[in-house]
Design a protein around this motif. Structure first.
Motif, mmCIF file in Angstrom:
data_model
loop_
_atom_site.group_PDB
_atom_site.id
_atom_site.type_symbol
_atom_site.label_atom_id
_atom_site.label_comp_id
_atom_site.label_asym_id
_atom_site.label_seq_id
_atom_site.Cartn_x
_atom_site.Cartn_y
_atom_site.Cartn_z
ATOM 1 N N ALA A 79 0.828 -1.204 0.000
ATOM 2 C CA ALA A 79 0.000 0.000 0.000
ATOM 3 C C ALA A 79 0.868 1.262 0.000
ATOM 4 C CB ALA A 79 -0.924 -0.010 1.212
ATOM 5 N N LEU A 80 1.907 1.248 0.821
ATOM 6 C CA LEU A 80 2.775 2.425 0.907
ATOM 7 C C LEU A 80 3.523 2.652 -0.399
ATOM 8 C CD1 LEU A 80 4.297 2.280 4.507
ATOM 9 C CD2 LEU A 80 2.856 4.079 3.537
ATOM 10 N N ALA A 81 3.983 1.569 -1.013
ATOM 11 C CA ALA A 81 4.694 1.704 -2.281
ATOM 12 C C ALA A 81 3.805 2.374 -3.316
ATOM 13 C CB ALA A 81 5.162 0.333 -2.772
ATOM 14 N N PHE A 82 2.524 1.968 -3.338
ATOM 15 C CA PHE A 82 1.607 2.582 -4.291
ATOM 16 C C PHE A 82 1.332 4.037 -3.921
ATOM 17 C CE2 PHE A 82 -2.768 3.719 -5.461
ATOM 18 C CZ PHE A 82 -2.637 3.642 -6.837
ATOM 19 N N LEU A 83 1.155 4.315 -2.636
ATOM 20 C CA LEU A 83 0.898 5.680 -2.172
ATOM 21 C C LEU A 83 2.029 6.612 -2.578
ATOM 22 C CD1 LEU A 83 -0.559 5.797 1.457
ATOM 23 C CD2 LEU A 83 -1.340 7.059 -0.562
ATOM 24 N N LEU A 84 3.259 6.136 -2.425
ATOM 25 C CA LEU A 84 4.414 7.000 -2.655
ATOM 26 C C LEU A 84 4.729 7.148 -4.131
ATOM 27 C CD1 LEU A 84 6.754 5.801 0.242
ATOM 28 C CD2 LEU A 84 5.371 7.881 0.124
ATOM 29 N N THR A 85 4.503 6.116 -4.929
ATOM 30 C CA THR A 85 4.927 6.159 -6.325
ATOM 31 C C THR A 85 3.766 6.249 -7.296
ATOM 32 O OG1 THR A 85 4.867 3.769 -6.593
ATOM 33 C CG2 THR A 85 6.917 4.713 -5.754
ATOM 34 N N ALA A 86 2.549 5.975 -6.831
ATOM 35 C CA ALA A 86 1.372 5.944 -7.697
ATOM 36 C C ALA A 86 1.561 4.958 -8.844
ATOM 37 C CB ALA A 86 1.040 7.344 -8.230
ATOM 38 N N SER A 87 2.426 3.979 -8.629
ATOM 39 C CA SER A 87 2.678 3.008 -9.686
ATOM 40 C C SER A 87 2.212 1.637 -9.224
ATOM 41 C CB SER A 87 4.173 2.975 -10.008
ATOM 42 O OG SER A 87 4.524 1.729 -10.580
ATOM 43 N N LYS A 88 1.714 0.870 -10.189
ATOM 44 C CA LYS A 88 1.328 -0.494 -9.848
ATOM 45 C C LYS A 88 2.242 -1.507 -10.527
ATOM 46 C CE LYS A 88 -3.124 -0.356 -10.614
ATOM 47 N NZ LYS A 88 -4.533 -0.809 -10.721
ATOM 48 N N ALA A 89 3.404 -1.025 -10.978
ATOM 49 C CA ALA A 89 4.360 -1.932 -11.609
ATOM 50 C C ALA A 89 4.751 -3.004 -10.608
ATOM 51 C CB ALA A 89 5.597 -1.167 -12.058
#
Lengths: 305, 371
Positions: free
Chosen positions: B50-60
């Motif tokens: 969740a945090l990775a998506f929050l910070l980067t807005a990427s779903k890679a």
């Protein structure tokens, strides 16, 4: 250090930092190990000359295993210094072999007898390199020495307790060390294994190795060993068996209740069965506050169990 | 149809790759008695996603996997820290970390879900996994990371083996046990994050534990356990993913885990030596051997009361001497076929060979008592 604990065989000579040929095999100074602020070993001084076969004895909870592990650097120490062959352990690791308690590993681990013995060569092989033909030959030779040559390819789960012990001894033998530390190798083994270990200890002594053995059976101390360390949190006495393995010292180490008579005064008290130190009540062997019994305390009734 | 086949192939391949790496790397964790650490790591990975998506807005996948991996790693550090600095036991520390991190992850996911943008859609598949969403690029990422972890496992095989079997002995020989421990745990984290998207955080630990538990049944070699766990993991992953992808509304994670469980059940039951069936057969054979020996000894005991060691006795007498009287007649038949007893009228007598065998048994038993 109380006067009665001074029965040490070797004086503490001047220490040299380089690897002097006559530096002691083991030199422990002021070693204290604590577990949650409670001293398990307290201010231990011990000098073991090279070529000595020494038993480490003392009641349960005396810190015998802790001492071995502290010498090997396996435990954090609160204070003190340990030197092996005149140098800090890090510099002399290759010269030290270790036989841990048999029960310290999972014998259902999927591996073979030869594989376990080969683990003794890992240190000299270093990183990544795998044991080759030479190491395998060494391992088989070590198994031969403990009478387990036919078991090389056996799965370790199929071994009896005594056989497990002999595999551990073979693993220490391939380490080809100058100093051996063994934690209760005689614990619960069969007669064959006991004979094998005794023969092995004698051979190591003939080769001039130094061997420290945590031992439970007081009866066999004079027969198997030249030196003895009596331990009960503190060092009670250490030196040649003839000098320090006395009733007085034993009584001090075992808190008045000696499960065996060192120098029998022809009393009716029979020695305990070999291998079974008398069960000592908790309060007897060590007072509740964790301090070891000391010579000044009133000697409890020495009635034998 | 071609499109469907391609998807199915991708999904199956991806699940096989993750099963292979998690099975093989998980074997080390299981042999070390750290099966539950995998559960804590996988749950702890959720807030990382969740945090990775929050910070980067990427779903890679790589971004999310790195986020998951870091969070899983931090979770492990928390477990180690708690056990080292407090009196909280290991299993309690695992429970604390697992639930706190998972709770945090759920809060973050809910927060993301409530946002007006639609870009976060699909993150919740990390809960139970979604293999159908796998594309070729994901599989390539998984395969790359998994291969790297497996190569590292192979390179440091000897060191890891020593750490698993006897960490103190490793330390005595000068190996840095702490560093090896961290390395091994890192490989476990890697094995887990590879599978998170497909299997989900809730059930990922099953793919760490089950293949190794099954493989252990079939082999007594470390390499065998690791290779077998990899194979069982790949098998479970591929079959579970195919089942899930071809059946509507069947979540991938649970399906894969059920496949892995089936492998475990079969292994527990039918493995040679360690399997239940084999143990039962062995027990039956042993009982039979004991009965044969017992009947022989009974006849011998009876014969000792007579001058003639071959004096015959009726089966009825033997029936009174055993706990399983019904087995006496079949056992006597078996003994006659071996030439150890013979029937005379309605009674049974030891043959010459039977007498020798009975005496040997009595001797062995006497020695057994002395030993």
């Amino acid at each position: 250090m109380t006067p009665t604990t001074s029965a040490s065989g070797a004086g503490r000579g001047p220490r040299t930092t380089h690897h002097a040929p006559n530096s002691p095999a083991i030199d422990v100074a002021d070693l204290t190990v604590a577990y949650r602020d409670e001293p398990v070993l307290w201010d231990i001084d011990l000098v073991v000359p090279e070529g000595v076969l020494m038993a480490i004895v003392g009641p349960n909870g005396a810190g015998k295993t802790t001492l071995v592990k502290a010498i090997l650097g396996l435990l954090p120490t609160a204070a003190g210094r340990v030197e092996v062959l005149g140098q800090p352990l890090a510099a002399t690791r290759r010269a030290v072999a270790y036989v841990p308690q048999r029960g310290s590993v999972d014998w259902d681990f999927p591996t073979s007898v030869l594989d376990v013995v080969l683990m003794g060569t890992y240190g000299r092989l270093g990183w990544i390199k795998r044991p080759g033909a030479r190491e395998k030959a060494d391992a088989r030779a070590a198994l031969e020495q403990v009478g387990m040559a036919d078991f090389a390819d056996r799965q370790i789960a199929q071994l009896s307790g005594g056989q497990q012990q002999r595999v551990f001894l073979a693993r220490a033998l391939v380490q080809d060390a100058r100093v051996y530390l063994m934690d209760e190798p005689f614990q619960g083994v069969d007669a064959t294994t006991e004979r094998t270990i005794v023969a092995l200890l004698q051979r190591l002594r003939e080769e001039g190795k130094t061997v420290l053995v945590v031992h439970h059976d007081l009866q066999t101390v004079p027969e198997y060993f030249d030196w003895v360390l009596l331990l009960n949190v503190r060092r009670i006495a250490a030196g040649p068996v003839a000098e320090v393995f006395t009733d007085a010292n034993l009584r001090m180490a075992y808190g008045g209740r000696v499960p065996f008579q060192a120098r029998s005064e022809e009393s009716g008290g029979r020695g305990q069965e070999p291998g079974t130190p008398a069960p000592l009540a908790d309060g007897e062997r060590q007072r509740g506050d964790g301090t070891p019994p000391h010579p000044g305390s009133p000697a409890p009734n020495p009635s034998r169990l | 149809m071609i499109e469907f086949d391609y998807t199915l192939r991708t999904v199956a391949l991806g699940a096989a790759v993750l099963g292979l790496s998690s099975g093989a790397l998980g074997a080390f964790a299981v042999l070390r008695g750290q099966s539950l650490l995998g559960d804590a790591i996988s749950h702890a990975a959720l807030p990382g996603v969740a945090l990775a998506f929050l910070l980067t807005a990427s779903k890679a996948p790589l971004v999310l996997v790195i986020g998951a991996g870091l969070a899983g790693w931090v979770g492990t550090l928390c477990v180690m820290g708690i056990t080292r600095t407090s009196r909280v036991p290991y299993d309690a520390a695992l429970g604390i970390v697992l639930s706190v991190f998972f709770g945090l992850g759920m809060v973050l996911l809910t927060y993301l879900q409530a946002r007006p943008q639609a870009s976060q859609a699909g993150l919740d598949t990390f809960l139970f996994g979604q293999a159908a969403a796998l594309v070729g690029r994901d599989v390539a990422t998984m395969a790359g990371i998994g291969a790297l972890a497996l190569v590292l496992m192979g390179v440091f095989w000897k060191e890891f083996k020593l750490l698993l079997f006897d960490a103190d002995f490793a330390a005595v020989q000068g190996f840095p046990v702490r560093a090896l421990d961290i390395g091994l745990t890192t490989l476990l984290v890697v094995a887990i994050v590879i599978g998170l998207q497909t299997v989900g955080v809730v059930l990922m630990s099953a793919l760490i534990v089950a293949p190794a538990a099954a493989a252990r049944q079939w082999t007594d070699r470390l390499i065998g356990v690791v290779a077998g766990a990899g194979a069982f993991g790949a098998l479970s992953g591929a079959s579970g993913a195919i089942l899930s992808a071809t059946t509507a509304r069947l979540p991938t994670g649970p399906t894969i885990v059920l496949c892995a469980t089936a492998v475990v059940v079969v292994s527990l039951a039918f493995a040679p030596r360690r399997g239940l069936v084999s143990a039962w057969l062995r027990g039956r054979r042993n009982r039979q051997v004991l009965r044969v020996a017992g009947t022989l000894e009974d006849l011998y005991t009876l014969a000792l009361g007579h001058a003639d060691p071959h004096y015959p006795h009726p089966a009825a007498t033997l029936r009174t001497m055993t706990h399983s009287p019904d087995a006496v007649e079949p056992t006597l038949d078996a003994l006659r076929q071996q030439g150890l007893v013979e029937a005379r009228d309605d009674a049974w007598a030891l043959t010459g060979r039977g007498l020798a065998e009975a005496q040997r048994l009595a001797r062995d038993r006497g020695e057994g008592r002395d030993a």
